[in-house]
Design a protein around this motif. Sequence first.
Motif, PDB file in Angstrom:
ATOM      1  N   ILE A   1      24.499  81.651  11.605  1.00 55.80           N
ATOM      2  CA  ILE A   1      23.473  82.663  11.349  1.00 55.80           C
ATOM      3  C   ILE A   1      23.007  83.282  12.668  1.00 55.80           C
ATOM      4  CG2 ILE A   1      21.109  83.001  10.481  1.00 55.80           C
ATOM      5  CD1 ILE A   1      21.879  80.830   8.330  1.00 55.80           C
ATOM      6  N   TYR A   2      22.893  82.457  13.708  1.00 57.08           N
ATOM      7  CA  TYR A   2      22.536  82.979  15.027  1.00 57.08           C
ATOM      8  C   TYR A   2      23.573  84.008  15.481  1.00 57.08           C
ATOM      9  CZ  TYR A   2      21.013  83.274  19.834  1.00 57.08           C
ATOM     10  OH  TYR A   2      20.548  83.748  21.032  1.00 57.08           O
ATOM     11  N   ARG A   3      24.837  83.655  15.331  1.00 53.34           N
ATOM     12  CA  ARG A   3      25.909  84.582  15.737  1.00 53.34           C
ATOM     13  C   ARG A   3      25.821  85.895  14.957  1.00 53.34           C
ATOM     14  NH1 ARG A   3      29.736  79.720  16.076  1.00 53.34           N
ATOM     15  NH2 ARG A   3      29.860  79.414  18.317  1.00 53.34           N
ATOM     16  N   GLN A   4      25.526  85.815  13.661  1.00 52.28           N
ATOM     17  CA  GLN A   4      25.396  87.033  12.845  1.00 52.28           C
ATOM     18  C   GLN A   4      24.243  87.898  13.343  1.00 52.28           C
ATOM     19  OE1 GLN A   4      24.984  85.528   8.846  1.00 52.28           O
ATOM     20  NE2 GLN A   4      27.047  84.652   8.853  1.00 52.28           N
ATOM     21  N   HIS A   5      23.110  87.273  13.639  1.00 45.17           N
ATOM     22  CA  HIS A   5      21.967  88.028  14.152  1.00 45.17           C
ATOM     23  C   HIS A   5      22.300  88.646  15.510  1.00 45.17           C
ATOM     24  CE1 HIS A   5      18.364  87.289  11.527  1.00 45.17           C
ATOM     25  NE2 HIS A   5      19.235  86.439  10.996  1.00 45.17           N
ATOM     26  N   ARG A   6      22.961  87.878  16.350  1.00 47.72           N
ATOM     27  CA  ARG A   6      23.312  88.378  17.686  1.00 47.72           C
ATOM     28  C   ARG A   6      24.257  89.565  17.581  1.00 47.72           C
ATOM     29  NH1 ARG A   6      26.509  84.441  21.317  1.00 47.72           N
ATOM     30  NH2 ARG A   6      28.108  85.254  19.956  1.00 47.72           N
ATOM     31  N   GLU A   7      25.244  89.485  16.701  1.00 44.27           N
ATOM     32  CA  GLU A   7      26.168  90.602  16.517  1.00 44.27           C
ATOM     33  C   GLU A   7      25.441  91.835  15.991  1.00 44.27           C
ATOM     34  OE1 GLU A   7      29.519  89.369  14.133  1.00 44.27           O
ATOM     35  OE2 GLU A   7      29.992  87.744  15.523  1.00 44.27           O
ATOM     36  N   ARG A   8      24.556  91.638  15.032  1.00 42.00           N
ATOM     37  CA  ARG A   8      23.816  92.756  14.453  1.00 42.00           C
ATOM     38  C   ARG A   8      22.903  93.410  15.494  1.00 42.00           C
ATOM     39  NH1 ARG A   8      18.937  92.798  12.534  1.00 42.00           N
ATOM     40  NH2 ARG A   8      18.806  90.559  12.166  1.00 42.00           N
ATOM     41  N   LEU A   9      22.239  92.582  16.319  1.00 44.10           N
ATOM     42  CA  LEU A   9      21.305  93.104  17.314  1.00 44.10           C
ATOM     43  C   LEU A   9      21.990  93.572  18.595  1.00 44.10           C
ATOM     44  CD1 LEU A   9      18.561  90.345  16.969  1.00 44.10           C
ATOM     45  CD2 LEU A   9      18.379  92.727  16.198  1.00 44.10           C
ATOM     46  N   GLY A  10      23.190  93.059  18.862  1.00 44.93           N
ATOM     47  CA  GLY A  10      23.892  93.395  20.100  1.00 44.93           C
ATOM     48  C   GLY A  10      23.359  92.654  21.304  1.00 44.93           C
ATOM     49  N   ARG A  11      22.618  91.562  21.079  1.00 43.83           N
ATOM     50  CA  ARG A  11      22.042  90.757  22.170  1.00 43.83           C
ATOM     51  C   ARG A  11      21.628  89.406  21.606  1.00 43.83           C
ATOM     52  NH1 ARG A  11      16.908  90.811  20.503  1.00 43.83           N
ATOM     53  NH2 ARG A  11      16.028  92.727  19.666  1.00 43.83           N
ATOM     54  N   HIS A  12      21.263  88.487  22.517  1.00 42.23           N
ATOM     55  CA  HIS A  12      20.721  87.211  22.083  1.00 42.23           C
ATOM     56  C   HIS A  12      19.358  87.435  21.441  1.00 42.23           C
ATOM     57  CE1 HIS A  12      23.646  84.314  23.544  1.00 42.23           C
ATOM     58  NE2 HIS A  12      23.797  85.088  24.612  1.00 42.23           N
ATOM     59  N   LEU A  13      18.966  86.528  20.561  1.00 39.00           N
ATOM     60  CA  LEU A  13      17.670  86.644  19.901  1.00 39.00           C
ATOM     61  C   LEU A  13      16.546  86.487  20.908  1.00 39.00           C
ATOM     62  CD1 LEU A  13      19.489  86.142  17.390  1.00 39.00           C
ATOM     63  CD2 LEU A  13      17.582  84.892  16.436  1.00 39.00           C
ATOM     64  N   GLN A  14      15.506  87.244  20.700  1.00 44.61           N
ATOM     65  CA  GLN A  14      14.289  87.132  21.493  1.00 44.61           C
ATOM     66  C   GLN A  14      13.209  86.559  20.586  1.00 44.61           C
ATOM     67  OE1 GLN A  14      13.767  91.113  22.969  1.00 44.61           O
ATOM     68  NE2 GLN A  14      15.590  90.979  24.265  1.00 44.61           N
ATOM     69  N   VAL A  15      12.081  86.226  21.160  1.00 48.34           N
ATOM     70  CA  VAL A  15      11.008  85.597  20.387  1.00 48.34           C
ATOM     71  C   VAL A  15      10.662  86.428  19.153  1.00 48.34           C
ATOM     72  CG1 VAL A  15       8.596  84.853  20.420  1.00 48.34           C
ATOM     73  CG2 VAL A  15      10.084  84.341  22.358  1.00 48.34           C
TER      74      VAL A  15
END
Length: 190
Positions: free
Chosen positions: A49-63
Amino acid sequence: MSLDELLNPSTPPRRFVITGGPSAGKEAVIAEIQKQNIPCTEGEPAREIYRQHRERLGRHLQVGDRRAYSRDVLEAFVAEFCAHTFGLRFYNRGIPDGYGWDAFFGLGPYPGLEEASRIYRYDAVFVLDALDDFDSEDDLVWAKEREIRRVHELIIQGYYDAGYRPIFVPADEPGRRLDFILAQLPVPTT
């Protein structure tokens, strides 16, 4: 009750969590569980799920991205819990892990997490003590040693806060850790 009896499809569901902070050796223990043909989580849903969010956002998750991520992970954990209807199963992390990860990012518990932690209960939680050394080719391992310890402590506190009494698994080879876990499985009371 023997492992064979716990694996019997006519027995009620028995759910056991394997958790711990980064560098605890979860992947190796989960691989050992799977090698023994014991039902277990496939992969690591939170990481995917982290990878999916990162791909969608184009960056690592932020707070600011963490709450949506936390809700998606909770949804996946609840779905896996509900899909298991008989015999023994090990889970790669459990619902109360969300307390620890959210706290690490400065987020308080939210009603959905609290409700799921009350409704969907595991039979036991095994916390893997951190390994002394840790190398990973994984692109998601970002934590510094101090952060690793803090996440580990927060995850443990989350389980205590959710009413669990975790069983701590000493650092060791994966096969010996699994032997320890299997020897600690609680006997069903019903």
